[in-house]
Motif scaffolding. Structure first.
Motif: not given
Length: 215
Positions: A41-50, A90-92, A131-135
């Motif tokens: 899932q593409e989730i936008p982080s709190s610092d603006g990185i998807h 996780l968005a926060g 499982k996976d966190v892909v930057l």
């Protein structure tokens, strides 16, 4: 096993063999635990990185009747609940916190959110694993450059420390040879290559010259 008689629910049968009367039908339900894999899932982080995050949900059937009757696809209900829980939980977080997932991810909150939805369709949720966190590629490239620079700095620091230690040892050795001339001569003899002709002079040169003129 869930038994129906002429379309009406009779009940949940325990494990084992059972007689089936006329007009009855039995629907088997697998009660074993299994995994539902949630696609990235593409989730936008709190610092603006998807960031793309994937997960897996360990579940089993808790209420066979609700599992069969309340929805035509209970696994899809759990899947959707897991997607929503991932996004909300996780968005926060920042991208760095998502990468350091073991220590900061709110897994318990995700489990509780999915569990409350899954219970309405007869499913029991036991565990959720991220499982996976892909930057993004540019973030991965920057992280690689930073790690490379840090390693290079460590190598340079160790080389400087080794050179400093060598210079200190040479200075100590020079001082020792200055304080002990005989040791310096011995070191010179030891360092001479094999086959070198050595002339050893015993006594002071000036004294020898004065003695020779007196004679």
């Amino acid at each position: 096993m869930v038994r129906y008689h002429q379309g009406a629910l009779v009940g949940v049968l325990p494990a084992g063999r059972h007689r089936r009367r006329w007009g009855a039908s039995d629907v088997p339900v697998d009660l074993r635990r299994s995994w539902i894999r949630v696609a990235p899932q593409e989730i936008p982080s709190s610092d603006g990185i998807h960031v793309k995050v994937s997960a897996a949900v360990l579940h089993s059937v808790g209420d066979p009747v609700a599992y069969l009757e309340l929805t035509d696809d209970p696994r899809a209900t759990v899947y959707l609940a897991a997607q929503v829980a991932l996004r909300e939980a996780l968005a926060g977080l920042t991208a760095d916190e998502l990468v350091q997932r073991q220590s900061v991810l709110p897994v318990r909150a995700m489990v509780e959110a999915v569990r409350s939805v899954a219970a309405t369709v007869g499913v029991e949720v036991h565990e959720i694993v991220v499982k996976d966190v892909v930057l993004p590629p540019e973030i991965r490239s920057a992280a690689l450059d930073l790690a490379t620079a840090q390693k290079r700095a460590q190598v340079q620091l160790e080389a400087a420390r080794a050179e400093t230690a060598a210079l200190r040892a040479q200075a100590n050795a020079a001082k020792l040879l200055d304080d002990h001339p005989a040791l310096a001569q011995l070191r010179l003899i030891q360092s001479a290559p094999c086959g070198t002709k050595l002339v050893i002079q015993v006594g002071d040169t000036a004294s020898l010259t004065e003695a020779a003129s007196t004679d």
